[in-house]
Design an enzyme around this catalytic site. Sequence first.
Site, short mmCIF file in Angstrom:
data_model
loop_
_atom_site.label_atom_id
_atom_site.label_comp_id
_atom_site.label_asym_id
_atom_site.label_seq_id
_atom_site.Cartn_x
_atom_site.Cartn_y
_atom_site.Cartn_z
N ASP A 39 0.84 -1.20 0.00
CA ASP A 39 0.00 0.00 0.00
C ASP A 39 0.87 1.24 0.00
OD1 ASP A 39 -2.08 1.81 0.25
OD2 ASP A 39 -2.30 1.49 2.41
N GLU A 88 -1.84 10.40 0.00
CA GLU A 88 -3.14 9.71 0.05
C GLU A 88 -3.49 9.34 1.47
OE1 GLU A 88 -5.93 6.20 -0.08
OE2 GLU A 88 -3.94 6.39 0.81
#
Length: 895
Positions: free
Chosen positions: A192, A226
């Site tokens: 991720d 993000e």
Amino acid sequence: MSTGIRRRHADEKKNILEKESLQNDETQREMEKDISLLRPAHWNFIGLFFLVLIIGTTFLHKCLPEPKDPNQEETQFSEKRAVKVLQELSDYGWKPAGSYNCEELTRNRILKELNDIRSQNQNVENLRFDIDTQYVSGCFDIPAHDTEGMNICYRNVSNVMARLGKGEKKDKISVLLNCHYDSWPTSNAGSDDLSSCALMLELIRLYSKNPHLLNHDVIFLFNGAEESSLLAAHGFITQHSWRHEIRAFINLEASGSGGRELLFQAGPANQWLLNSYLEAAIHPHCSVIGQEVFQSGVYPGDTDFRIFRDHGRVPGLDLAFVQNGYWWHTEFDTAERITKGSLQRAGENVYSTLNHLLKSPYLEKPAEYADRKTVFFDFLGLFVIIYPLSIAHLVNMLTICTVIALMSHRFYSKTFITFLALRDYVLTILTIALVLKAMTFMSLFTYGALRWYTRHWLALVAYGLPSVWAGISVQGLLTARLAPKAREEYGSTLELIHLTLISGILLAFTYYDIASGFLFALLLVPAIKSIITYFGAWPTCPTFNTILTLILSFPGCAMAIYTTEMLLSIFIPIMGRSSYNPEPAVSFFVAFSAGCIVLSLGGLVAKSRNSRSSNEAGLLELIYNILGVLLVTLTILYVFSSFWPSPYRFDNVYPTAKRTQFFHVNQMLYDRNGQISVNDTRFYAISHDYRGAEDIPFVKKDPEYTGLQCHYENNPWCETPFLFPTKGRLNERNIRVRSVDERLKFKHPVKILGISKRHGVDSKDGKGNIEYSFSVIGTGQISVYIIPDTTWLITNTSVTQPKTPQENMFLYYTCSTPNNICEWMFKVTIKKTTQTPSDDKPLLIGISSHYLHGPEMQSESIKNMIAKIQENRVNSPEWTVTASAWNVDQVYKYF
């Protein structure tokens, strides 16, 4: 009721219960030999069938292609090449937005790779390769979904972009691919989301060699913020000059480490976009179930998909790795733990989908394709099925009406046996539900929550085994009371009642436009058998009956098992970050498949040889049966628990650790008079799972850790230094706090200054209002808690204006600066809800300045705690803990 009907029902009852009038059991056994009932060999075959089905669906769920090398023509996606840069990026360590590792090491390495690829292909004919960077600032609000909603301002967050096209002139149409290279504060971000960035770099290599594939431009966005709540994507899609040509996007995410990537969101609308994936993906894995579950908010997470959809008004696809979610946002999310073949699979899918999309005529004129909601799913990962929801509704209603018609005819012609079968069907379901409820309670009480966290098969033992055992044995016990010659009709009626229940569930899904109802539509395929029986004789040969029943049950049961496997593999790791009791949810997932199997076999159970006599099928035997199931299952669990006393396991290859969070906080709290009422240094220990903070070894052994005690009565956050508004995920059992001796010494302590305070009166209702101006100085990551007194409401802020007046609000400010120090100015307007005189200081403002990177991130207390965890977890499962931990400077003041 007429005399003829009464006589018919009386004769029916006599024939059905004839067994009770038999003189002895020997006569009964002779009768059973003369009719076509299933023998043990048939049940061995049935058991083998479902065993193969479970093993097969599990294999297909985990099946991945072999990683490939680049081919000579440079037309083949290569995981082996992509993983080299992925490993290098992952090895840079923790890289939250604003940190040196993110803004310098990772960002510059991606830029270098892009420049190297462009240099290597500068002589490729007809290739246009542009590289751009962006530092962007802005504000927006996030509605409640993953968090409870907040307003955000950001400054100087970074983006890196590459734009590939054919010819010298930029195309007016482009497709966007997005990944992010920042990480959670204590994660290497191997999966991720650096895995997606490595995938995109490999795609850039392929398109650089093959510009003829670029019928339209492709923009590759590597965004640098993000994890800080989708900031960099917002900056790009609202401010960068390339945004105007974007017609579609593919967002690449990860909430797990590898496995099969899942298409779990598509749209809004624009069916042509979804079709590009469904028609082109080499290894499709998608389900409308995933989309509806994610959009419901049940799944704790959010992606840049929301930003592109809501702020860019662009349709897209959301693809994510969702397996092995134990390591998401932890120290264990490193490149080497990504399952081999995952990038190869995802890369081939994205490459083929993008090629298909670039050829699509709808990319130029998307409005010409009629938008419609669809049902889509992959059948066991082998192929994709897609059809409009309107067609699904039509087929659903036709099937439902057919089942209801068959049930009505059966009820009229066989009233007594229908009532009898309905009673037994309900008793079977109630027994399964009772056993599940008892197992949920007893397992939780006896062995604690999450026993299956590391070993998923323990969930099958705890909930699947007793469900199947109880269901089949109780149905067999109830059948023993019937005359053998009545069992054929009784079994067929049971099957029809089961189909009627499924039809009722499907009707509800259809009424509420829930596309996931396709699963129940597949469970109605056995209605074909009932239709054939209605129009003609169904063969009485037990072997034929068994095989045909299994064939018709296969689509529904296979998809039920496949879906359960998918949901368990996704949601069991998620239970490690959910404070809710996980046992009911996991028991439901398992019981869904078990119930589908058991209830679909009810008719075959009724048509089987039964060694019980009617005297052995009473209420007492039913109770003994249930108790036996519970006792045996609990005994099995006890044996397993003695081998594995902890649900967690530390293993360098596949760790499954307890998720925790720790804050070392300087806390300064002021009263209304402006005097310091609390000046303390506290250590917050937070457990994210249901087992609570007392399950953390050193918290359990330290009596100085206590529950939360709020200093301010109306503070919904109870002075806990939340980075984001996620208090709803936690309850009292999840948080423990204690005072510590180590006082944190920050170079730049957090400051909040009231710049102005202007009183006013609303001209419409005469109620007072106050407009404040504030200045906040702190780190690059600041959480602001706005809490007016109970007779006041927040009506406006300089960030965004709330749609309705709010009792409290959460603001989040983040910026990227070399020294990690930022100043923010903001305004707040509050309005009194009554016309009583105004309070002197009706507004409480809390500030938490989070040290998410840099030398001041972790105190000696935190470092010592982490060292102790890492030392002990090697030999002690209860110490298998992964910790997100950092320092916080907090102040609360009245204004």
